[in-house]
Enzyme design. Structure first.
Site, PDB file in Angstrom:
ATOM      1  N   LYS A   1       5.725  45.760  18.659  1.00  0.00           N
ATOM      2  CA  LYS A   1       4.419  45.084  18.643  1.00  0.00           C
ATOM      3  C   LYS A   1       4.470  43.671  18.042  1.00  0.00           C
ATOM      4  O   LYS A   1       3.719  42.797  18.467  1.00  0.00           O
ATOM      5  CB  LYS A   1       3.391  45.931  17.890  1.00  0.00           C
ATOM      6  CG  LYS A   1       2.900  47.142  18.677  1.00  0.00           C
ATOM      7  CD  LYS A   1       1.820  47.872  17.905  1.00  0.00           C
ATOM      8  CE  LYS A   1       1.107  48.883  18.788  1.00  0.00           C
ATOM      9  NZ  LYS A   1      -0.059  49.479  18.152  1.00  0.00           N
TER      10      LYS A   1
ATOM     11  N   ASP B   1      -6.136  47.451  20.120  1.00  0.00           N
ATOM     12  CA  ASP B   1      -6.386  48.575  19.189  1.00  0.00           C
ATOM     13  C   ASP B   1      -7.724  48.413  18.466  1.00  0.00           C
ATOM     14  O   ASP B   1      -8.496  49.370  18.339  1.00  0.00           O
ATOM     15  CB  ASP B   1      -5.260  48.683  18.147  1.00  0.00           C
ATOM     16  CG  ASP B   1      -4.000  49.318  18.709  1.00  0.00           C
ATOM     17  OD1 ASP B   1      -4.099  50.076  19.693  1.00  0.00           O
ATOM     18  OD2 ASP B   1      -2.916  49.050  18.171  1.00  0.00           O
TER      19      ASP B   1
HETATM   20  P1  NAP Z   1       1.994  51.654   9.349  1.00  0.00           P
HETATM   21  O1  NAP Z   1       1.872  50.265   9.794  1.00  0.00           O
HETATM   22  O2  NAP Z   1       3.339  52.236   9.067  1.00  0.00           O
HETATM   23  O3  NAP Z   1       1.058  51.818   8.024  1.00  0.00           O
HETATM   24  C1  NAP Z   1       0.939  53.049   7.358  1.00  0.00           C
HETATM   25  C2  NAP Z   1      -0.184  52.960   6.328  1.00  0.00           C
HETATM   26  O4  NAP Z   1      -0.422  54.278   5.857  1.00  0.00           O
HETATM   27  C3  NAP Z   1       0.149  52.115   5.143  1.00  0.00           C
HETATM   28  O5  NAP Z   1      -1.038  51.556   4.649  1.00  0.00           O
HETATM   29  C4  NAP Z   1       0.709  53.167   4.164  1.00  0.00           C
HETATM   30  O6  NAP Z   1       0.454  52.788   2.834  1.00  0.00           O
HETATM   31  C5  NAP Z   1      -0.201  54.319   4.440  1.00  0.00           C
HETATM   32  N1  NAP Z   1       0.316  55.606   3.983  1.00  0.00           N
HETATM   33  C6  NAP Z   1       0.201  56.113   2.754  1.00  0.00           C
HETATM   34  N2  NAP Z   1       0.721  57.305   2.635  1.00  0.00           N
HETATM   35  C7  NAP Z   1       1.200  57.616   3.830  1.00  0.00           C
HETATM   36  C8  NAP Z   1       1.830  58.759   4.341  1.00  0.00           C
HETATM   37  N3  NAP Z   1       2.077  59.836   3.597  1.00  0.00           N
HETATM   38  N4  NAP Z   1       2.197  58.731   5.630  1.00  0.00           N
HETATM   39  C9  NAP Z   1       1.961  57.654   6.376  1.00  0.00           C
HETATM   40  N5  NAP Z   1       1.340  56.553   5.941  1.00  0.00           N
HETATM   41  C10 NAP Z   1       0.950  56.541   4.686  1.00  0.00           C
HETATM   42  O7  NAP Z   1       1.321  52.656  10.387  1.00  0.00           O
HETATM   43  P2  NAP Z   1       0.069  52.380  11.356  1.00  0.00           P
HETATM   44  O8  NAP Z   1       0.572  51.916  12.656  1.00  0.00           O
HETATM   45  O9  NAP Z   1      -0.942  51.574  10.634  1.00  0.00           O
HETATM   46  O10 NAP Z   1      -0.449  53.860  11.581  1.00  0.00           O
HETATM   47  C11 NAP Z   1      -1.208  54.552  10.602  1.00  0.00           C
HETATM   48  C12 NAP Z   1      -1.821  55.785  11.244  1.00  0.00           C
HETATM   49  O11 NAP Z   1      -2.683  55.358  12.291  1.00  0.00           O
HETATM   50  C13 NAP Z   1      -0.816  56.734  11.893  1.00  0.00           C
HETATM   51  O12 NAP Z   1      -1.243  58.056  11.639  1.00  0.00           O
HETATM   52  C14 NAP Z   1      -0.936  56.418  13.363  1.00  0.00           C
HETATM   53  O13 NAP Z   1      -0.612  57.533  14.183  1.00  0.00           O
HETATM   54  C15 NAP Z   1      -2.404  56.093  13.462  1.00  0.00           C
HETATM   55  N6  NAP Z   1      -2.784  55.235  14.610  1.00  0.00           N
HETATM   56  C16 NAP Z   1      -3.722  55.699  15.460  1.00  0.00           C
HETATM   57  C17 NAP Z   1      -4.103  54.912  16.536  1.00  0.00           C
HETATM   58  C18 NAP Z   1      -5.136  55.440  17.496  1.00  0.00           C
HETATM   59  O14 NAP Z   1      -5.254  54.914  18.594  1.00  0.00           O
HETATM   60  N7  NAP Z   1      -5.898  56.428  17.117  1.00  0.00           N
HETATM   61  C19 NAP Z   1      -3.543  53.646  16.721  1.00  0.00           C
HETATM   62  C20 NAP Z   1      -2.599  53.195  15.800  1.00  0.00           C
HETATM   63  C21 NAP Z   1      -2.213  54.004  14.746  1.00  0.00           C
HETATM   64  P3  NAP Z   1       1.498  52.887   1.653  1.00  0.00           P
HETATM   65  O15 NAP Z   1       1.704  51.483   1.326  1.00  0.00           O
HETATM   66  O16 NAP Z   1       0.720  53.630   0.648  1.00  0.00           O
HETATM   67  O17 NAP Z   1       2.713  53.610   2.143  1.00  0.00           O
END
Ligand code: NAP
Length: 290
Positions: free
Chosen positions: A73, A109
């Site tokens: 991305k 998104d």
């Molecule tokens: P990312 O960039 O890796 O960010 C993860 C975020 O989650 C960070 O703020 C991280 O904070 C926090 N976090 C804290 N504890 C965590 C844990 N146990 N497991 C995972 N993350 C943790 O990921 P992302 O792309 O933002 O995705 C986050 C979530 O959104 C995922 O579940 C993903 O599947 C979902 N998502 C959904 C959609 C949709 O269309 N519905 C689209 C995109 C993403 P720390 O600094 O505390 O680690």
């Protein structure tokens, strides 16, 4: 399934690694069929070292465009000719449109998230919201909410490298939109969550906390901070109802999971490629059953 592929049929695709689990090929192919669009959509496992050649292929093969997912991305940006204002602000691209050889990057998104709020009849424009998380999903949601006119966004995350990156982003959002963005250390200043939420109409979990197999977890300590005028949104869709959403529903609050965001980010990509509205009533059952 009847496929009428001709010499004119165009290709759209997902580039990701891994890519094979994605719902996007089924969603878009069904939408192409339903709207009489002569195109197909395939998913390709693209390794980081092959991204440059794969983006060149979008031009040389005259592809309609591509979706990008992890880990491409951000890495795709140097291969593009232009970014939409949202993609520029978010700093990540999930949809590329091939405009006669000019590759334009978008991020759908945040648009998908904002559109999905209509399904639960929640209006956040001119209001305050709270997001837990500071990664990619949180950045897309906060940026689009700010672009669309949300007044103030509180972002709670522990103070780590995700948060440091987000704090730079918050300054950009504040400089380019009318929104205020306030970041709070979720671990050190958890007590601020209840105070901030009192001013908010929506709480969004934009972390993976509560996702299977850890579905006994939630990103807040307990439901006490959830007041009766709050709606609660979880970007997670596996499980369909996280512990956070169950807690909110049991308090009588409006809730939504991440399936709407998934559906409408695809609908926006479809609109950008074809100029047509995705027939979401046909596509939604596919997404719900994925
Ligand atoms: P990312 O960039 O890796 O960010 C993860 C975020 O989650 C960070 O703020 C991280 O904070 C926090 N976090 C804290 N504890 C965590 C844990 N146990 N497991 C995972 N993350 C943790 O990921 P992302 O792309 O933002 O995705 C986050 C979530 O959104 C995922 O579940 C993903 O599947 C979902 N998502 C959904 C959609 C949709 O269309 N519905 C689209 C995109 C993403 P720390 O600094 O505390 O680690």
């Amino acid at each position: 399934m009847e496929l009428n592929i001709t010499g004119q049929t165009r290709l759209a695709a997902l580039y990701a690694q891994p890519a094979r689990h994605s719902i996007s090929p089924a969603m878009h192919t069904k939408a192409f069929e339903a709207t009489g669009t002569d195109a197909v959509y395939l998913s390709f496992d693209v390794a980081p070292e092959d991204l440059a050649a794969s983006m060149t292929a979008v031009r040389t093969l005259g592809m309609m465009g591509v979706n990008l997912s992890m880990p491409h991305k951000m890495a795709v940006i140097p291969f593009l000719d232009e970014l939409s204002p949202a993609a520029q602000l978010i700093g990540a691209v999930n949809t590329v449109v091939n405009e006669d050889g000019r590759l334009v990057g978008h991020n759908t998104d945040g648009v998908g998230f904002m559109r999905s709020l209509q399904d639960i009849d929640v209006d956040i424009i001119g209001k305050e919201i709270c997001i837990i998380g500071a990664g990619g999903a949180a950045t897309a949601i906060a940026s689009q909410a700010a672009i669309d006119g949300v007044k103030r966004i509180y972002v709670f995350n522990r103070q780590d490298e995700f948060m440091e990156k987000f704090q730079q982003k918050a300054a950009e959002i504040a400089a380019t939109t009318a929104a205020d963005v306030v970041t709070v250390d979720l671990e050190a200043d958890y007590h601020q969550l209840a105070e901030c939420l009192k001013k908010c109409v929506l709480l969004v979990n934009a972390t993976g906390v509560g996702m299977k197999p850890h579905d006994d977890l939630m990103p807040i300590k307990n439901g006490e901070v959830l007041h009766e005028d709050l709606a609660v949104y979880d970007v997670i869709y596996n499980p369909r109802e996280t512990k956070l959403l169950r807690t909110a529903r049991e308090k009588g609050l409006k809730t939504a999971n991440g399936l709407g965001m998934l559906l409408y980010q695809g609908a926006e990509a479809f609109r950008l490629w074809t100029g047509k509205e995705m027939p979401v009533e046909i596509i939604k059952p596919l997404v719900d059953n994925s």
